[in-house]
Design a protein around this motif. Structure first.
Motif, mmCIF file in Angstrom:
data_model
loop_
_atom_site.group_PDB
_atom_site.id
_atom_site.type_symbol
_atom_site.label_atom_id
_atom_site.label_comp_id
_atom_site.label_asym_id
_atom_site.label_seq_id
_atom_site.Cartn_x
_atom_site.Cartn_y
_atom_site.Cartn_z
ATOM 1 N N ASN A 19 0.842 -1.244 -0.206
ATOM 2 C CA ASN A 19 0.108 -0.022 0.007
ATOM 3 C C ASN A 19 0.868 1.226 -0.116
ATOM 4 O O ASN A 19 0.420 2.216 -0.626
ATOM 5 C CB ASN A 19 -0.946 -0.043 1.169
ATOM 6 C CG ASN A 19 -1.814 -1.124 1.419
ATOM 7 O OD1 ASN A 19 -1.954 -1.620 2.472
ATOM 8 N ND2 ASN A 19 -2.197 -1.745 0.368
ATOM 9 N N LYS A 112 -11.856 -12.128 -4.967
ATOM 10 C CA LYS A 112 -12.399 -12.208 -3.350
ATOM 11 C C LYS A 112 -13.615 -13.013 -3.042
ATOM 12 O O LYS A 112 -13.699 -13.361 -1.920
ATOM 13 C CB LYS A 112 -12.780 -10.573 -3.110
ATOM 14 C CG LYS A 112 -11.394 -9.795 -3.152
ATOM 15 C CD LYS A 112 -11.479 -8.518 -2.203
ATOM 16 C CE LYS A 112 -10.043 -7.723 -2.312
ATOM 17 N NZ LYS A 112 -9.967 -6.617 -1.368
ATOM 18 N N SER A 199 -4.763 -9.727 2.959
ATOM 19 C CA SER A 199 -5.712 -11.111 3.144
ATOM 20 C C SER A 199 -4.949 -12.402 2.547
ATOM 21 O O SER A 199 -5.570 -13.496 2.426
ATOM 22 C CB SER A 199 -6.892 -10.959 2.397
ATOM 23 O OG SER A 199 -6.868 -10.293 1.078
HETATM 24 N N1 AQP Z 1 1.356 -5.480 -2.821
HETATM 25 C C1 AQP Z 1 1.121 -4.188 -3.571
HETATM 26 N N2 AQP Z 1 1.967 -3.678 -4.287
HETATM 27 C C2 AQP Z 1 1.660 -2.329 -4.633
HETATM 28 N N3 AQP Z 1 0.402 -1.676 -4.837
HETATM 29 C C3 AQP Z 1 -0.457 -2.219 -3.723
HETATM 30 N N4 AQP Z 1 -1.777 -1.851 -3.335
HETATM 31 C C4 AQP Z 1 -2.178 -2.747 -2.630
HETATM 32 N N5 AQP Z 1 -1.381 -4.090 -2.484
HETATM 33 C C5 AQP Z 1 -0.429 -3.597 -3.336
HETATM 34 C C6 AQP Z 1 -2.480 -0.720 -3.501
HETATM 35 O O1 AQP Z 1 -2.670 -0.130 -2.241
HETATM 36 C C7 AQP Z 1 -3.919 0.653 -2.331
HETATM 37 C C8 AQP Z 1 -4.857 0.074 -1.373
HETATM 38 O O2 AQP Z 1 -5.983 0.086 -1.745
HETATM 39 P P1 AQP Z 1 -7.159 -0.890 -0.838
HETATM 40 O O3 AQP Z 1 -7.314 -0.131 0.360
HETATM 41 O O4 AQP Z 1 -8.432 -1.107 -1.836
HETATM 42 O O5 AQP Z 1 -6.615 -2.104 -0.582
HETATM 43 P P2 AQP Z 1 -6.696 -3.678 -1.114
HETATM 44 O O6 AQP Z 1 -6.187 -3.397 -2.586
HETATM 45 O O7 AQP Z 1 -7.839 -4.317 -0.800
HETATM 46 O O8 AQP Z 1 -5.159 -3.903 -0.466
HETATM 47 P P3 AQP Z 1 -4.553 -5.404 0.080
HETATM 48 O O9 AQP Z 1 -3.830 -5.595 1.076
HETATM 49 O O10 AQP Z 1 -4.191 -5.808 -1.197
HETATM 50 O O11 AQP Z 1 -6.022 -6.121 0.276
HETATM 51 P P4 AQP Z 1 -6.677 -7.164 -0.373
HETATM 52 O O12 AQP Z 1 -5.926 -8.348 0.299
HETATM 53 O O13 AQP Z 1 -8.418 -7.180 0.335
HETATM 54 O O14 AQP Z 1 -6.636 -7.309 -1.736
HETATM 55 C C9 AQP Z 1 -4.210 0.602 -3.800
HETATM 56 O O15 AQP Z 1 -3.847 1.540 -4.572
HETATM 57 C C10 AQP Z 1 -3.499 -0.608 -4.147
HETATM 58 O O16 AQP Z 1 -3.313 -0.775 -5.459
#
Ligand code: AQP
Length: 332
Positions: A19, A112, A199
């Protein structure tokens, strides 16, 4: 001045390195020469089941992490999505322009919903990308700094903006994704062919920004590499080592290829030690700022209320424009 919009979900106590490097650091950089709107997207967070007390706490924590990372509330608008009701209102209108098949092709929903069973997933999880489009289009954003995993959602946002504009006349700015090559996809330390994600099956592959420094060092030390010995940037053949080089490069302001130079004759242990040092040099002051911000929740709430007021000046005007275009009768 060009506009920027981005947001994160308050779905964990701490943001992770993906993030941070994929998005939050870019937010801080682009606020210098853009009008920026940075949102804690709590409406998105309830697409999966969450305890109300936990959600409230994580909303403050997420906002505090934006600020601790260097988002400047005097310059950028920092606010909570549910404080601006226009997000949900515009999402309804855009949802009526979104094809069911089109929404069904969103890979994040497929991923998801596969975890818990699509039948049991909420309709909110399904329409998540439509709400995301509303978030962005409300602020006439030109640029949306996000990680690589958001590319498809950004394409949908652009399609919806163009569709609305061609049906009802020019109303929305068609935004561009701002995805930075080197750090757009930080990989899981234990499974370096998968993106680092909150996750993930095991937390061992994750570095949380608010983790104890000892835990951060340990996670990096335990990162999966490969059975060779040479340190070079080759994401196909050497995903683990390349991920570490990418992280090192991001924190030392260089490229992964350049970061690899200088390791001739040295081992993976040396690389990992350097990565841990580089990460912690930035995380420790971040953690101190976070702790200070969280110690004054009333001030944080005041800041978010002021942010919401500024956000609504823009979002209310956009929504009024939209309602007019689609033919809703004015209220008075
Ligand atoms: N691994 C990553 N590398 C680069 N960018 C990333 N983002 C997430 N993971 C990576 C970016 O962080 C932001 C967070 O967005 P969010 O709150 O929608 O979270 P998310 O994408 O649901 O984060 P996670 O941790 O990856 O959660 P899950 O496991 O639920 O999918 C976005 O700009 C995203 O691109």
């Amino acid at each position: 001045v060009p506009r920027v919009f981005s947001g994160m979900q308050p779905t964990s106590d701490s943001l992770h390195l993906g993030n941070y490097l994929g998005a939050l650091r870019q937010w801080v950089a682009v606020q210098e020469d853009h009008d920026a709107f940075y949102c804690v997207v709590d409406l998105h967070a309830i697409t999966v089941e969450v305890d109300p007390r936990v959600l409230r706490e994580r909303t403050r924590r997420t906002a505090a992490q934006y600020l601790a990372a260097g988002v400047d509330p005097a310059r950028s608008v920092v606010f909570v999505q549910s404080h601006a009701p226009e997000h949900a209102q515009l999402a309804w209108v855009l949802g009526c322009l979104t094809g069911f098949g089109e929404a069904s092709r969103m890979t994040q929903f497929k991923d998801k919903s596969a975890r818990g069973g699509a039948e049991r997933s909420s309709v909110g999880l399904f329409t998540y990308p439509v709400l995301q489009a509303a978030d962005i289009l409300l602020y006439d954003a030109d640029l949306v700094p996000v990680g690589e995993d958001q590319r498809q959602h950004l394409e949908l946002t652009r399609d919806l903006a163009q569709r609305f504009n061609s049906r009802f006349g020019r109303t929305f700015v068609v935004p561009q994704a701002y995805i930075l090559g080197g750090t757009a996809k930080i990989m899981d330390l234990q499974e370096p062919t998968a993106k680092m994600s909150k996750s993930a099956a095991s937390p061992a592959g994750l570095v949380d920004l608010l983790d104890d420094p000892k835990v951060v060092a340990k996670r990096i030390r335990s990162a999966v590499t490969d059975t060779e010995r040479d340190i070079r940037f080759d994401p196909e053949a050497k995903p683990g080592v390349s991920n570490l080089l990418g992280i090192l490069a991001a924190f030392t302001g260089t490229t992964p290829q350049a970061a690899a130079e200088g390791y001739a004759g040295r081992g993976y242990g040396d690389l990992k030690a350097d990565v841990a040092d580089a990460v912690l040099a930035e995380l420790q002051p971040f953690q101190e700022r976070f702790t200070a911000l969280l110690a004054d929740p009333a001030e944080l709430d005041r800041l978010l209320a002021a942010g919401a007021a500024r956000a609504r000046e823009v979002s209310a005007a956009t929504l009024a424009r939209v309602h007019d275009r689609v033919g809703f009768l004015p209220a008075a």
